[in-house]
Design an enzyme around this catalytic site. Structure first.
Site, mmCIF file in Angstrom:
data_model
loop_
_atom_site.group_PDB
_atom_site.id
_atom_site.type_symbol
_atom_site.label_atom_id
_atom_site.label_comp_id
_atom_site.label_asym_id
_atom_site.label_seq_id
_atom_site.Cartn_x
_atom_site.Cartn_y
_atom_site.Cartn_z
ATOM 1 N N PHE A 12 0.824 -1.219 0.000
ATOM 2 C CA PHE A 12 0.000 0.000 0.000
ATOM 3 C C PHE A 12 0.861 1.274 0.000
ATOM 4 O O PHE A 12 0.781 2.097 -0.921
ATOM 5 C CB PHE A 12 -0.916 -0.068 1.232
ATOM 6 C CG PHE A 12 -1.637 1.188 1.593
ATOM 7 C CD1 PHE A 12 -2.333 1.927 0.647
ATOM 8 C CD2 PHE A 12 -1.646 1.626 2.921
ATOM 9 C CE1 PHE A 12 -3.020 3.087 1.006
ATOM 10 C CE2 PHE A 12 -2.331 2.771 3.283
ATOM 11 C CZ PHE A 12 -3.008 3.513 2.335
ATOM 12 N N ILE A 13 1.734 1.423 0.989
ATOM 13 C CA ILE A 13 2.521 2.666 1.096
ATOM 14 C C ILE A 13 3.701 2.632 0.120
ATOM 15 O O ILE A 13 4.013 3.652 -0.530
ATOM 16 C CB ILE A 13 3.010 2.877 2.547
ATOM 17 C CG1 ILE A 13 1.808 2.967 3.496
ATOM 18 C CG2 ILE A 13 3.861 4.149 2.646
ATOM 19 C CD1 ILE A 13 2.160 2.917 4.975
ATOM 20 N N LEU A 35 5.895 -10.345 -2.666
ATOM 21 C CA LEU A 35 4.502 -10.499 -3.124
ATOM 22 C C LEU A 35 3.745 -11.481 -2.228
ATOM 23 O O LEU A 35 3.334 -12.561 -2.666
ATOM 24 C CB LEU A 35 4.430 -10.925 -4.600
ATOM 25 C CG LEU A 35 4.972 -9.920 -5.611
ATOM 26 C CD1 LEU A 35 4.821 -10.462 -7.034
ATOM 27 C CD2 LEU A 35 4.301 -8.557 -5.487
ATOM 28 N N GLU A 136 2.726 2.802 16.426
ATOM 29 C CA GLU A 136 2.215 1.794 17.365
ATOM 30 C C GLU A 136 3.314 1.286 18.306
ATOM 31 O O GLU A 136 3.020 0.689 19.336
ATOM 32 C CB GLU A 136 1.550 0.645 16.597
ATOM 33 C CG GLU A 136 0.432 1.178 15.716
ATOM 34 C CD GLU A 136 -0.469 0.124 15.097
ATOM 35 O OE1 GLU A 136 -0.574 -0.979 15.643
ATOM 36 O OE2 GLU A 136 -1.068 0.438 14.055
ATOM 37 N N TYR A 159 2.391 -7.306 16.318
ATOM 38 C CA TYR A 159 2.835 -6.437 15.217
ATOM 39 C C TYR A 159 3.721 -5.322 15.742
ATOM 40 O O TYR A 159 4.859 -5.135 15.273
ATOM 41 C CB TYR A 159 1.611 -5.843 14.487
ATOM 42 C CG TYR A 159 1.954 -4.671 13.584
ATOM 43 C CD1 TYR A 159 2.748 -4.834 12.451
ATOM 44 C CD2 TYR A 159 1.487 -3.381 13.880
ATOM 45 C CE1 TYR A 159 3.071 -3.754 11.631
ATOM 46 C CE2 TYR A 159 1.804 -2.299 13.070
ATOM 47 C CZ TYR A 159 2.599 -2.490 11.944
ATOM 48 O OH TYR A 159 2.918 -1.414 11.149
ATOM 49 N N LYS A 163 7.777 -4.506 15.118
ATOM 50 C CA LYS A 163 8.272 -3.254 14.516
ATOM 51 C C LYS A 163 9.226 -2.547 15.493
ATOM 52 O O LYS A 163 10.241 -1.969 15.084
ATOM 53 C CB LYS A 163 7.102 -2.324 14.155
ATOM 54 C CG LYS A 163 6.227 -2.814 13.010
ATOM 55 C CD LYS A 163 6.938 -2.904 11.666
ATOM 56 C CE LYS A 163 7.299 -1.557 11.091
ATOM 57 N NZ LYS A 163 7.874 -1.713 9.707
ATOM 58 N N PRO A 214 -18.172 -4.394 10.900
ATOM 59 C CA PRO A 214 -17.827 -4.851 12.256
ATOM 60 C C PRO A 214 -17.053 -3.793 13.046
ATOM 61 O O PRO A 214 -15.945 -3.410 12.672
ATOM 62 C CB PRO A 214 -16.952 -6.083 11.992
ATOM 63 C CG PRO A 214 -16.391 -5.891 10.622
ATOM 64 C CD PRO A 214 -17.319 -5.007 9.863
#
Ligand code: NAD
Ligand code: TYD
Length: 354
Positions: A12-13, A35, A136, A159, A163, A214
């Protein structure tokens, strides 16, 4: 021609950054991407076919492959985005996060250090290893305060812990070996080409399919949203002009509760793609069990990058979210394509044949 390695450039980024650098710089880009389910060459659009873009299908954990790429392309720097990036997946399967985010970053650092050590003094000084990270790593805020470059690390999900570990490795390689590193910690991104498992594209897709929206817990968790092209411009600035050894926090100053975000999305859909006259998207809102360990609030003080590098976001939340909803309405083919592994394999074969 100066060459930059971009890892995770099919995500995405990373794809937003490559689309920007192809139009707004002279960099030749070597895009190193495994990928995974989240990486799609379709996201590069026309930039993917530019002669200044070279795609290399590799895992950042593969040291011999990385060594061969350094020997072949002689990069002037690296912008490292490749990662497993979805918090919910990290809760259900943390192993891939430790492997790619920690072991992969270590492997890339070591390959970069081996190459960088062999450069002449001027090239060693000019080289940059830019690690792209998240806010985060700083943990969760109460109702007041914002994260900045001095905030202590306090990651809480698999996650964010992976990081944070990667950030610490990058800093250690700078302090111990002198590798000229940069770290950016950015808030939540949104915009075109985001994989439809993250909050905003998931809500758009579910609403259009008439499925429940949701909402974890009470929907009162707060995120500080930044339009992805504003993040890409910040990354280019830090990579080209940031001071080695420094960290820069990046954020949009757009704090919203999840309920505010969802209500904005469904308002836009009611206007841009209305359901039948007597049915509104609001009916689809569904409160579900909370995410385990769900961080309550993130917010960024982006004063340092604004003062030192003159960066400012160009989009407000209102302008960015309107563009985003319109983009997903116009690009339902992309959503269908990225959800289909068969298409991704086809695309990869076609790229390889060029
Ligand atoms: P993404 O999940 O959309 O893309 C990740 C990319 O990395 C994919 O193209 C994937 O194929 C590739 N990849 C994964 N494992 C790999 C491996 N082992 N070797 C090579 N390539 C691999 O992620 P994104 O949202 O574009 O995030 C990019 C970076 O920015 C990540 O490091 C993330 O932690 C960070 N970040 C994201 C956000 C956000 O809101 N999305 C905010 C701040 C920071
Ligand atoms: P997400 O896009 O997964 O980003 P992050 O967890 O990295 O901040 O989620 C953003 C917020 O939206 C987060 O507070 C969790 C919440 N959320 C939901 O309420 N429902 C959902 O289906 C998803 C995916 C997220």
């Amino acid at each position: 021609m100066p060459t930059v390695f971009i890892t995770g450039g099919a995500g995405f980024i990373g794809s937003a950054l490559i689309r920007l650098l192809i139009t707004a710089s002279d960099w030749r880009i070597v895009n190193i991407d495994k990928l995974t389910y989240a990486g799609n060459l379709a996201s590069l659009a026309a930039a993917g076919r530019d002669p200044r873009h070279v795609f290399c299908h590799h895992d950042i954990c593969d040291r011999p492959a990385l060594d061969a790429l350094f020997a072949e392309h002689h990069p002037d720097g690296i912008i490292h985005l490749a990662a497993e990036s979805h918090v919910d997946r990290s809760i259900h399967g943390p192993g891939d996060f430790v492997q790619t985010n920690v072991v992969g970053t270590y492997t890339l650092l070591e390959a970069a250090r081996a190459y960088w050590s062999g450069l002449d003094a001027a090239a060693r000084n000019a080289f940059r290893f830019h690690h792209v990270s998240t806010d985060e790593v700083f943990g969760s805020l109460g109702p007041c305060g914002r994260f900045d470059e001095t905030t202590a690390y306090d990651p809480r999900s698999p996650y964010s812990a992976s990081k944070a570990a990667a950030d610490h490795l990058v800093r250690a390689w700078q302090h111990t070996y002198g590798l000229p590193t940069l770290i950016t910690n950015c808030s939540n991104n949104y915009g075109p080409y985001q994989f439809p498992e993250k909050l905003i594209p998931l809500m758009i897709g579910n609403a259009l399919a008439g499925k429940p929206l949701p909402i974890y817990g009470q929907g009162d968790n707060v995120r500080d949203w930044l339009y992805v092209d504003d993040h890409a411009r910040a990354l280019q600035l830090v990579f080209e002009r940031g001071r080695p050894g420094e960290t820069y926090c990046i954020g949009g100053g757009n704090e919203k509760t999840n309920l505010q975000v969802i209500d904005t999305v469904r308002d836009l859909l009611d206007r841009q793609s209305p359901r039948d006259a007597d049915r509104r998207y609001a009916e689809l809102k569904t409160f579900v069990a909370d995410r385990p360990g769900h961080d309550q609030r993130y917010a960024i003080d982006a004063g340092k990058i604004q003062r030192e590098l003159g960066w400012r976001p160009l989009e407000t939340f209102a302008s960015g979210i309107a563009k985003t909803v319109a983009w997903y309405l116009d690009n339902s083919d992309w959503v269908a394509q990225v959800q289909s592994g068969a298409y991704r394999n086809w695309l990869e074969r076609n790229y390889a044949q060029r």
